[in-house]
Scaffold this active site. Structure first.
Site, mmCIF file in Angstrom:
data_model
loop_
_atom_site.group_PDB
_atom_site.id
_atom_site.type_symbol
_atom_site.label_atom_id
_atom_site.label_comp_id
_atom_site.label_asym_id
_atom_site.label_seq_id
_atom_site.Cartn_x
_atom_site.Cartn_y
_atom_site.Cartn_z
ATOM 1 N N GLN A 226 14.484 7.865 43.430
ATOM 2 C CA GLN A 226 13.413 6.712 42.634
ATOM 3 C C GLN A 226 13.628 5.453 44.148
ATOM 4 O OE1 GLN A 226 13.724 4.402 38.892
ATOM 5 N NE2 GLN A 226 12.647 6.538 37.819
ATOM 6 N N HIS B 186 17.739 5.335 36.034
ATOM 7 C CA HIS B 186 16.351 5.093 36.725
ATOM 8 C C HIS B 186 16.923 4.046 37.833
ATOM 9 C CE1 HIS B 186 15.308 1.992 33.464
ATOM 10 N NE2 HIS B 186 16.499 2.458 33.458
ATOM 11 N N VAL C 273 8.862 -4.873 31.138
ATOM 12 C CA VAL C 273 8.349 -5.650 31.659
ATOM 13 C C VAL C 273 6.915 -5.910 30.319
ATOM 14 C CG1 VAL C 273 8.534 -4.476 34.205
ATOM 15 C CG2 VAL C 273 6.757 -2.993 31.984
ATOM 16 N N ALA D 289 8.052 -6.121 39.247
ATOM 17 C CA ALA D 289 8.844 -5.297 39.439
ATOM 18 C C ALA D 289 7.952 -3.613 39.783
ATOM 19 C CB ALA D 289 9.773 -4.738 38.544
ATOM 20 N N TRP E 218 14.505 8.116 28.235
ATOM 21 C CA TRP E 218 15.423 8.447 29.849
ATOM 22 C C TRP E 218 16.349 9.296 29.139
ATOM 23 C CZ3 TRP E 218 13.306 3.442 29.183
ATOM 24 C CH2 TRP E 218 12.904 2.767 30.065
ATOM 25 N N ARG F 234 18.649 13.106 34.526
ATOM 26 C CA ARG F 234 18.564 12.606 34.243
ATOM 27 C C ARG F 234 18.780 13.888 32.675
ATOM 28 N NH1 ARG F 234 12.586 9.244 33.725
ATOM 29 N NH2 ARG F 234 13.005 7.991 34.721
HETATM 30 N N1 PHE Z 1 12.069 2.173 35.609
HETATM 31 C C1 PHE Z 1 10.607 2.746 34.904
HETATM 32 C C2 PHE Z 1 10.483 4.753 35.101
HETATM 33 O O1 PHE Z 1 11.959 5.454 35.477
HETATM 34 C C3 PHE Z 1 9.974 3.128 36.425
HETATM 35 C C4 PHE Z 1 9.570 1.122 36.322
HETATM 36 C C5 PHE Z 1 10.134 0.300 37.132
HETATM 37 C C6 PHE Z 1 8.590 0.854 35.135
HETATM 38 C C7 PHE Z 1 10.214 -1.009 36.980
HETATM 39 C C8 PHE Z 1 8.242 -0.818 35.233
HETATM 40 C C9 PHE Z 1 9.154 -1.749 36.865
HETATM 41 O O2 PHE Z 1 10.154 4.802 34.827
#
Ligand code: PHE
Length: 348
Positions: free
Chosen positions: A214, A174, A257, A311, A157, A200
């Site tokens: 998002q 995010h 995750v 998630a 990011w 970003r």
């Molecule tokens: N936060 C991640 C992104 O910006 C997306 C994501 C969210 C992935 C939750 C897994 C679980 O790419």
């Protein structure tokens, strides 16, 4: 003073009276004939200069003249008042049969429309909509999400920093920090979706913007499994992109995750045949997801032996681009009404 002259005065006065068509002209006329310096008053004043035997006849004639003019004046005044009222009614008339004028009102931005569509779908699946800060602590944006300072994933990011000396403060890259904030505030069961702006440090091109949206999703409870993730996301994708959609889950990596997945649907443009939109693969990736990492659960004080969760996070502009065939993400924030008004008729 002969009666002919009185008669002549009467005729002239009446003629002029009928020529008067406004209140102002009427007032002027009254002053000219019946006022203190008016012709009729002057006539009556001459009475004293006449030989006594002529006075009664002249007096009667002059008085008769005055009365007649006074009556005519009053009648004319009524007429003019009616004329003026009629003119006013005509000029101020409203044609109630005219069609109404529709005031120009804006339309909802396609990204707003998509956020509503997606959150509606999840609301019906039992998810609550919550929002969080766009200016975020590095702790929530990274550390609590299992992204330590030296972790290479932190570069994924490419973040816009607000302050980094004392406490790291960033524009959130995010919506995932809201996973932490929600879990810290509540106890399971948790089912939330979080729409919001993200930022970003990005080189802008047809598929990347430095500012975008998002929608995050989080479900935490006892006995939550990958089957819940798969079932919920498949149902969501079919509601948004059509019941006939096939879905694909593949391994992916996100530090917060485990396991992580990349979720794709079969391309609705070529139905999986392969085309320009899906890059000839037949599949379109629409979001990242996964089972909440045990370390993330520990970071918010949850017992990973008791609770589990899943998630997801997805880009809203990308969803709009896919659903309506928008070829360039830069269209969303150029404020070009020719683009925006095409989303005018989409029911919200
Ligand atoms: N936060 C991640 C992104 O910006 C997306 C994501 C969210 C992935 C939750 C897994 C679980 O790419």
């Amino acid at each position: 003073m002969s009666s002919e002259r009185i008669e002549a005065l009467l005729q002239r006065a009446l003629e002029e009276l009928h020529a008067a068509t406004t209140q102002d002209a009427l007032t002027e006329w009254h002053a000219r004939y019946l006022g203190r310096r008016g012709d009729v008053t002057a006539l009556l004043r001459q009475l004293g200069t006449l030989p006594p035997e002529e006075r009664p006849a002249f007096g009667r004639a002059a008085n008769a003249l005055k009365e007649e003019l006074q009556r005519a004046y009053e009648q004319r005044e009524r007429e003019i008042r009616e004329l003026e009222l009629a003119a006013r009614i005509a000029s101020e008339a409203v044609d109630v049969t005219l069609p109404g004028r529709v005031p120009p009102i804006g339309t909802l931005h396609p990204v707003t429309q998509m956020i509503r569509e997606v959150t509606d779908i999840f609301a019906h699946l039992g998810f609550q909509v919550v929002e969080g800060p766009e200016v975020e602590y590095g702790y929530y944006a990274f550390d609590a999400l299992n992204i330590p300072p030296e972790h290479p994933a932190r570069d994924v990011w490419d973040t816009i920093f607000i302050e980094s000396d004392q406490k790291e403060i960033v524009l959130r890259p995010h919506t995932s920090p809201m996973q932490i904030r929600v879990m810290q505030r509540r106890q399971p069961p948790i089912r939330v979706v979080v729409p919001g702006r993200c930022y970003r440090y990005e080189a802008v091109d047809a598929t990347h913007e430095w500012h975008f949206h998002q929608i995050e999703g989080l479900a935490v409870d006892e006995h939550i499994t990958m089957a819940d993730l798969k079932g919920t996301l498949a149902e969501f994708a079919r509601q948004l992109f059509g019941r006939e959609r096939r879905v694909r889950f593949r391994c992916d990596f996100f530090p917060f995750v485990e396991p992580g997945v990349d979720f794709a649907i079969d391309c609705m443009f070529c139905r999986g045949e392969g085309c320009r939109v899906c890059g000839n693969s037949g599949w379109i990736e629409i979001l990242g997801a996964g089972m909440v990492h045990p370390q993330v659960l520990r970071n918010v004080g949850y017992d990973p032996e008791r609770y589990s969760g899943w998630a997801f996070g997805m880009g809203v502009e990308r969803l709009v681009m896919l659903k309506y065939g928008v070829p360039d993400i830069r269209y969303f924030y150029q404020g070009d009404l020719r683009f925006l008004q095409q989303f005018d008729r989409i029911p919200v």
